[in-house]
Motif scaffolding. Structure first.
Motif, short mmCIF file in Angstrom:
data_model
loop_
_atom_site.label_atom_id
_atom_site.label_comp_id
_atom_site.label_asym_id
_atom_site.label_seq_id
_atom_site.Cartn_x
_atom_site.Cartn_y
_atom_site.Cartn_z
N GLN A 336 -50.70 -43.71 -9.09
CA GLN A 336 -51.99 -44.25 -9.50
C GLN A 336 -52.05 -44.57 -10.99
O GLN A 336 -52.50 -45.64 -11.39
CB GLN A 336 -53.10 -43.25 -9.14
CG GLN A 336 -54.51 -43.78 -9.39
CD GLN A 336 -55.57 -42.83 -8.87
OE1 GLN A 336 -55.28 -41.73 -8.43
NE2 GLN A 336 -56.81 -43.26 -8.92
N LYS A 337 -51.53 -43.67 -11.82
CA LYS A 337 -51.62 -43.86 -13.27
C LYS A 337 -50.40 -44.55 -13.86
O LYS A 337 -50.47 -45.10 -14.97
CB LYS A 337 -51.80 -42.50 -13.95
CG LYS A 337 -53.08 -41.77 -13.53
CD LYS A 337 -53.17 -40.42 -14.23
CE LYS A 337 -54.44 -39.68 -13.83
NZ LYS A 337 -54.54 -38.35 -14.49
N GLY A 338 -49.28 -44.49 -13.17
CA GLY A 338 -48.06 -45.09 -13.69
C GLY A 338 -47.33 -44.23 -14.70
O GLY A 338 -46.37 -44.68 -15.34
N GLY A 354 -47.67 -37.17 -1.36
CA GLY A 354 -47.45 -38.60 -1.25
C GLY A 354 -48.02 -39.44 -2.38
O GLY A 354 -47.91 -40.66 -2.35
N GLY A 355 -48.61 -38.80 -3.39
CA GLY A 355 -49.16 -39.57 -4.50
C GLY A 355 -48.17 -39.86 -5.60
O GLY A 355 -48.50 -40.53 -6.59
N LEU A 356 -46.93 -39.38 -5.44
CA LEU A 356 -45.91 -39.56 -6.47
C LEU A 356 -44.76 -40.40 -5.93
O LEU A 356 -44.42 -40.34 -4.74
CB LEU A 356 -45.39 -38.19 -6.93
CG LEU A 356 -46.45 -37.20 -7.45
CD1 LEU A 356 -45.79 -35.87 -7.81
CD2 LEU A 356 -47.18 -37.77 -8.66
N ARG A 357 -44.15 -41.17 -6.82
CA ARG A 357 -42.96 -41.94 -6.47
C ARG A 357 -41.76 -41.31 -7.16
O ARG A 357 -41.80 -41.02 -8.36
CB ARG A 357 -43.10 -43.39 -6.91
CG ARG A 357 -41.90 -44.25 -6.51
CD ARG A 357 -42.10 -45.74 -6.79
NE ARG A 357 -41.96 -46.04 -8.21
CZ ARG A 357 -42.93 -46.47 -8.98
NH1 ARG A 357 -44.15 -46.63 -8.48
NH2 ARG A 357 -42.73 -46.75 -10.26
N VAL A 358 -40.70 -41.08 -6.39
CA VAL A 358 -39.47 -40.51 -6.93
C VAL A 358 -38.38 -41.57 -6.86
O VAL A 358 -38.18 -42.21 -5.82
CB VAL A 358 -39.05 -39.25 -6.15
CG1 VAL A 358 -37.77 -38.66 -6.76
CG2 VAL A 358 -40.17 -38.21 -6.15
#
Length: 502
Positions: A336-338, A354-358
């Motif tokens: 969401q925030k980048g 699931g709100g984070l990208r790895v």
């Protein structure tokens, strides 16, 4: 052909006797449309088949029975008061010849029933077998039509619907439904067409023209005729069915990439050569989907955006372990925030949410290796290099999450670029930490000896023109190099599925 009861008539001074002009002889006077309708109704009530071809025939004769009740007429497809058409014998003869050559079960096509009833008709032995002509003819009619429709539709479109079967095979572990394993667009059978042909003069030509004509089908059919081993025959029969789906036609020698899952091989095919290489494909729980597309671009030293399923299932257990993330060169970004987050401050539950990208940084050690080949598809799968080269030494190489790892990534890049100049190829070599082969490449290394690795000399390259890629599943398939048919294990159990439904 409208069948109605006809009275005797006077022809000149001599009474016309229909029995003299009918192949049924005196039995022609016993023909009764009402009785035939009753027996057709009996056949329909006893027919519990749910197969699409059989249901199409059931619908046709239910309509015929309804017409008989309202209009007192019945239009048989295979007989009239003059007798049974000779095309009934032609159909029987063709099926007796063709079914064994295709490995198809004669029982499914009612061959013994058709043969028996035709024998009764030809010998006019209705009385001796204790069966009325009004029972034998409707039964013969029904079975001939079922055999014709089933054979023509099956040979033209396949005897099973692979999209319906394979896409209801594996239920996803996350409970969101079935995994889509088969993504080819296969034509659904058009059952109106065989009925139209049945009423036309060219119905036998349509029947004979139903046999697939593609080279792969012909090769496997020839192999079946030459094979006595029962297990191999079963394998060939299953793969002949795959040929009928018309999802893949290896005709000619155009530039194309063919990935065959059971053989765990990729073939890069061009008009004058074939380049084979080993692959690693999806494990059984995460099968590589079957599809066709076009390779449109390649990325050198790609970053790997780890799929959410892998983050939840494998990465999240290391939440808060900054050493693990550093070792694998993983980074975490808030979707969401980048913002880039410090792994030591990210818990397992946050990774699960699931709100984070790895992702994993590109370069040496990246799970995608040094190059990836992209093509549009519905699964996010692709062909790529790997940091685990030893995997290609395994006999069974079903170990990925669905993507296909290729043994010779640089060679595949050269194939896809089709005549690229040596400097372009050297830029790929340099970026992949391979030794350059041009003076310009060697000079580049000297001038950039102090630059950080990997070199950013090239990161992206379009594949123009795009190259077709097919991911297929054939357990019997001719080597493109030699044409010799080879047999491979049924890694995903698909042969069993086809055999059960076929």
């Amino acid at each position: 052909m409208v069948l109605v009861l006809l009275a005797s008539c006077v022809n000149g001074n001599r009474e016309y006797d229909e029995a003299e002009h009918s192949a049924f002889g005196a039995f022609v006077h016993a023909l009764d449309t009402t009785e035939q309708g009753k027996y057709l109704t009996h056949l329909l009530d006893a027919d519990s088949s749910k197969r699409e071809a059989d249901k199409a025939v059931q619908a046709y004769y239910k309509a015929a029975v309804a017409q008989l009740k309202t209009q007192r007429t019945f239009e048989p497809l295979w007989y009239a008061r003059a007798g049974v058409t000779s095309q009934a014998d032609s159909l029987l003869s063709l099926l007796q010849r063709e079914l064994p050559g295709n490995g198809l079960d004669p029982k499914t096509f009612f061959l013994s029933e058709i043969e028996s009833d035709l024998d009764i008709v030809h010998k006019l032995s209705f009385d001796s077998v204790g069966q009325s002509i009004n029972e034998v003819l409707p039964r013969l009619e029904y079975h001939l039509t079922k055999a014709y429709v089933k054979y023509t539709a099956g040979q033209r479109y396949g005897f099973i619907r692979p999209d319906k079967i394979f896409n209801h095979l594996d239920y996803k572990t996350d409970g969101t439904g079935y995994a889509r394993l088969f993504d080819y667009e296969v034509k659904a059978p058009d059952y109106e067409e065989p009925f139209q042909k049945l009423k036309s003069p060219d119905r036998m030509a349509y029947l004979q023209g139903s046999v697939p004509t593609n080279s792969l089908y012909k090769t496997l059919r020839t192999q079946l005729e030459q094979t006595a081993d029962s297990a191999r025959r079963e394998t060939l029969i299953v793969n002949l069915e795959r040929c009928r789906w018309q999802m893949f036609r290896p005709e000619g020698r155009t530039h194309q990439v063919v990935v065959n899952i059971p053989s765990q091989q990729l073939w890069a095919i061009c008009p004058d050569s074939v380049m084979p290489m080993k692959i690693c494909c999806g494990a059984v729980p995460t099968k590589t989907p079957l599809l066709s597309s076009e390779i449109s671009y390649m990325q050198v030293n790609p970053e790997w955006i780890i799929p959410p399923s892998i983050v939840k299932g494998e990465v999240s257990v290391h939440g808060g372990d900054s050493a693990y993330f550093a070792k694998h060169r993983y980074y975490i970004i808030d979707r969401q925030k980048g913002d880039t987050l410090d792994p030591k401050n990210v818990s397992a539950s946050q990774l699960q949410a699931g709100g984070l990208r790895v992702g994993q940084r590109g370069g040496a050690g990246n799970s995608l290796g040094r190059i990836v080949f992209r093509f549009a598809n519905n699964f996010g799968v692709y062909l790529h290099d790997t940091n685990n080269r030893k995997a290609f030494n395994r006999e069974k190489r079903t170990l990925s999450h669905g993507c296909v790892r290729v043994q010779k990534p640089f060679e595949l890049a050269c194939f896809l670029l089709q005549g690229a100049d040596e400097w372009t190829l050297d830029k790929i070599r340099i970026a992949m930490d391979m030794r350059p082969e041009t003076d310009r490449g060697r000079e580049y290394l000297t001038e950039h000896a102090d630059d950080p690795r990997p070199f950013k000399i090239i990161t992206y390259r379009d594949v123009t023109p795009r190259v077709p890629v097919y991911i297929i599943y054939y357990t019997a398939y001719p080597y493109p190099e030699t044409g010799e048919v080879c047999f491979w294990p049924d890694l995903y159990g698909y042969d069993q599925v086809i055999r059960k439904n076929l």
